[in-house]
Design a protein around this motif. Structure first.
Motif, mmCIF file in Angstrom:
data_model
loop_
_atom_site.group_PDB
_atom_site.id
_atom_site.type_symbol
_atom_site.label_atom_id
_atom_site.label_comp_id
_atom_site.label_asym_id
_atom_site.label_seq_id
_atom_site.Cartn_x
_atom_site.Cartn_y
_atom_site.Cartn_z
ATOM 1 N N ASP A 1 21.461 10.850 -14.623
ATOM 2 C CA ASP A 1 20.301 11.718 -14.820
ATOM 3 C C ASP A 1 19.031 10.893 -14.819
ATOM 4 N N GLY A 2 18.101 11.348 -14.049
ATOM 5 C CA GLY A 2 16.777 10.743 -14.152
ATOM 6 C C GLY A 2 16.529 9.547 -13.262
ATOM 7 N N LEU A 3 17.566 8.791 -12.878
ATOM 8 C CA LEU A 3 17.320 7.556 -12.143
ATOM 9 C C LEU A 3 16.557 7.810 -10.853
ATOM 10 N N HIS A 4 17.035 8.787 -10.099
ATOM 11 C CA HIS A 4 16.327 9.137 -8.877
ATOM 12 C C HIS A 4 15.587 10.464 -9.045
ATOM 13 N N GLY A 5 15.379 10.832 -10.306
ATOM 14 C CA GLY A 5 14.757 12.126 -10.593
ATOM 15 C C GLY A 5 13.242 12.098 -10.433
ATOM 16 N N LYS A 6 12.647 10.943 -10.711
ATOM 17 C CA LYS A 6 11.178 10.869 -10.627
ATOM 18 C C LYS A 6 10.768 10.656 -9.184
ATOM 19 N N HIS A 7 9.685 11.276 -8.812
ATOM 20 C CA HIS A 7 9.266 11.131 -7.421
ATOM 21 C C HIS A 7 7.798 11.438 -7.268
ATOM 22 N N LYS B 1 0.799 -1.226 0.000
ATOM 23 C CA LYS B 1 0.000 0.000 0.000
ATOM 24 C C LYS B 1 0.834 1.282 0.000
ATOM 25 N N ARG B 2 1.949 1.275 0.712
ATOM 26 C CA ARG B 2 2.751 2.502 0.807
ATOM 27 C C ARG B 2 4.172 2.199 0.357
ATOM 28 N N VAL B 3 4.557 2.795 -0.767
ATOM 29 C CA VAL B 3 5.861 2.482 -1.349
ATOM 30 C C VAL B 3 6.625 3.780 -1.622
ATOM 31 N N VAL B 4 7.829 3.852 -1.096
ATOM 32 C CA VAL B 4 8.667 5.055 -1.222
ATOM 33 C C VAL B 4 9.942 4.660 -1.965
ATOM 34 N N THR B 5 10.426 5.546 -2.831
ATOM 35 C CA THR B 5 11.702 5.282 -3.514
ATOM 36 C C THR B 5 12.753 6.289 -3.018
ATOM 37 N N PRO B 6 14.034 6.028 -3.296
ATOM 38 C CA PRO B 6 15.048 7.028 -2.938
ATOM 39 C C PRO B 6 14.752 8.389 -3.570
ATOM 40 N N GLY B 7 14.179 8.368 -4.781
ATOM 41 C CA GLY B 7 13.825 9.629 -5.452
ATOM 42 C C GLY B 7 12.854 10.447 -4.625
ATOM 43 N N ASP B 8 11.881 9.795 -4.001
ATOM 44 C CA ASP B 8 10.902 10.514 -3.170
ATOM 45 C C ASP B 8 11.601 11.149 -1.972
ATOM 46 N N ILE B 9 12.546 10.386 -1.410
ATOM 47 C CA ILE B 9 13.255 10.890 -0.222
ATOM 48 C C ILE B 9 14.110 12.103 -0.590
ATOM 49 N N LEU B 10 14.806 12.002 -1.725
ATOM 50 C CA LEU B 10 15.654 13.137 -2.145
ATOM 51 C C LEU B 10 14.804 14.357 -2.483
ATOM 52 N N ALA B 11 13.638 14.115 -3.062
ATOM 53 C CA ALA B 11 12.769 15.251 -3.410
ATOM 54 C C ALA B 11 12.252 15.919 -2.148
ATOM 55 N N ALA B 12 12.026 15.116 -1.109
ATOM 56 C CA ALA B 12 11.492 15.675 0.134
ATOM 57 C C ALA B 12 12.597 16.310 0.973
ATOM 58 N N CYS B 13 13.822 15.868 0.796
ATOM 59 C CA CYS B 13 14.944 16.450 1.547
ATOM 60 C C CYS B 13 16.241 16.203 0.783
#
Ligand code: G3P
Ligand code: MG
Length: 393
Positions: A149-155, A126-138
């Motif tokens: 480029d782009g690998l952790h860009g999507k979030h 139900k709840r899935v987080v990627t490293p990209g989400d973490i980097l976008a948040a902080c």
């Protein structure tokens, strides 16, 4: 190779034996098909013999991997011989208990974190987080430029309105209710950006119960080894496979997901003064994976007989046509051969490993014999199937 149609005797036995095909190093090497691989699959199919594809590959949806294999084997698009039979390293997680999927938050990383997120959601997490989400948040979590480029860009935003802690005191006991907490870490195949992933995973393994940005409150407790890390409610770590090496079209073996894990183990040992990293592994040679494949093979008996126009109710009791032998055709002694040797099916079915010479394993002056012994070593997948059919009489 001398592939022949099976004799009448062997096709009569169709329900009693099955095949599990490894992919890389058995059916293809990189993009190149192993000669004859398409023909053996078609022949097995047309004789009603059960089969699965059991690969340590992953990070893509099962159907996408099936379509790639179909294409690389140059099997006609209309021939539905692969879809529904693809077991990737993380596929057994799709059968996990709903409570595990509903509770908690998963950090997922690997070859394609965005794609892996979607697969995890499709499996029911139900709840899935990627490293990209973490980097976008902080963004301060990782001090360097991103290498690809782009690998952790999507979030996407963190689930349930959670936010990243950026605490002046990571040792605080006063943790806000909306702080991001990770409960499981899944590494779904060869991470491409080891540096980012290593930092984020390490942060979580030393955290207070998975709250990102904290440090275990047992830190410094001398009564506990390892500062309480990995014993104090930190997220469990799962790796989808432990393959150190795999076979591509490059002549020398290439590092796989297991190499990332070895690096992480080494770092963990350094930062914890020699502690051993705790984790669970899926994929071959794990027993979970062989059990999952075995259960799938038992079910296919029904599919295939129905497909052949038999009455459904005749086949409601799989026990009447048990599986007796499964031939695991693989190229990697550490995963394919070892896993088949170690697996004990509840119903007494024997898993028989066959090692081919088209993949990871090569006989060398120093390694005359593989460390994990197969029933036989043959040149390629065609010879492996011929050997198995002869073994069936
Ligand atoms: O990443 C794939 C590799 O680890 C092995 O794949 O098909 O040989 O199990 P396979
Ligand atoms: Mg292989």
């Amino acid at each position: 190779s001398n592939l022949q149609e099976p004799s009448d005797a062997s096709s009569k036995l169709f329900s009693e034996f099955a095949f599990a095909f490894d992919i890389d190093g058995v059916l293809y090497q990189g993009r190149n098909r192993v000669e004859g691989a398409d023909k053996v699959i078609k022949m097995i199919r047309s004789n009603g013999i059960r089969y699965v594809f059991l690969t340590n590959g992953g990070g893509v949806p099962e159907n996408k991997k099936a379509d790639t294999l179909q294409e690389r084997l140059q099997l006609g698009k209309h021939e539905d011989v692969i879809r529904g039979r693809m077991i990737l390293s993380h596929t057994p997680m799709s059968a996990w208990d709903d409570s595990l999927k509903n509770d908690g938050t998963v950090l997922i990383t690997g070859s394609h974190p965005e794609q892996s997120r979607q697969i995890a959601l499709d499996y029911g997490f139900k709840r899935v987080v990627t490293p990209g989400d973490i980097l976008a948040a902080c963004r301060d979590v990782y001090p360097f430029e991103l290498t690809k480029d782009g690998l952790h860009g999507k979030h996407v935003p963190l689930p349930d309105g959670k936010r990243m802690l950026n605490l002046a005191d990571p040792y605080t006991t006063d943790i806000p209710h909306d702080a991001l907490k990770i409960d499981h870490i899944f590494i779904w195949n060869d991470p491409r950006d080891w540096s980012v992933d290593t930092q984020i995973i390490h942060d979580l393994l030393i955290s207070h119960k998975g709250y990102f940005g904290t440090v275990s409150q047992k830190n410094g407790d001398k009564s506990l080894p390892n500062n309480g890390w990995q014993q104090d409610g930190q997220p469990g770590l799962w790796i989808s496979n432990m393959d150190l090496l795999w076979k591509t079209n490059y002549p020398l073996n290439r590092f796989g997901t297991g190499a990332f894990m070895e690096a992480l183990k080494g770092l963990w040992s350094t930062t914890t003064d020699g502690m051993e990293l705790q984790f669970d592994a899926l994929g071959k040679p794990s027993n979970h994976t062989y059990k999952y494949a075995h259960d799938r093979l038992l079910k296919y008996y029904h599919d295939m007989t129905r497909h052949r126009g038999q009455a459904e109710n005749e086949y409601e009791t799989p026990k009447s046509h048990p599986l007796r032998r499964v031939y695991m055709i693989g190229d990697n002694p550490e995963s394919d051969i070892r896993g088949a040797n170690d697996f004990n099916a509840d119903d007494g079915t024997e898993w028989i490993p066959i090692l081919v010479r088209t993949g990871v394993w090569r006989q060398t002056a120093t390694e005359r014999e593989p460390r994990h012994k197969p029933a036989v070593i043959v040149d390629d997948v065609v010879d492996a199937v011929v050997w198995a059919l002869n073994n069936e009489g």
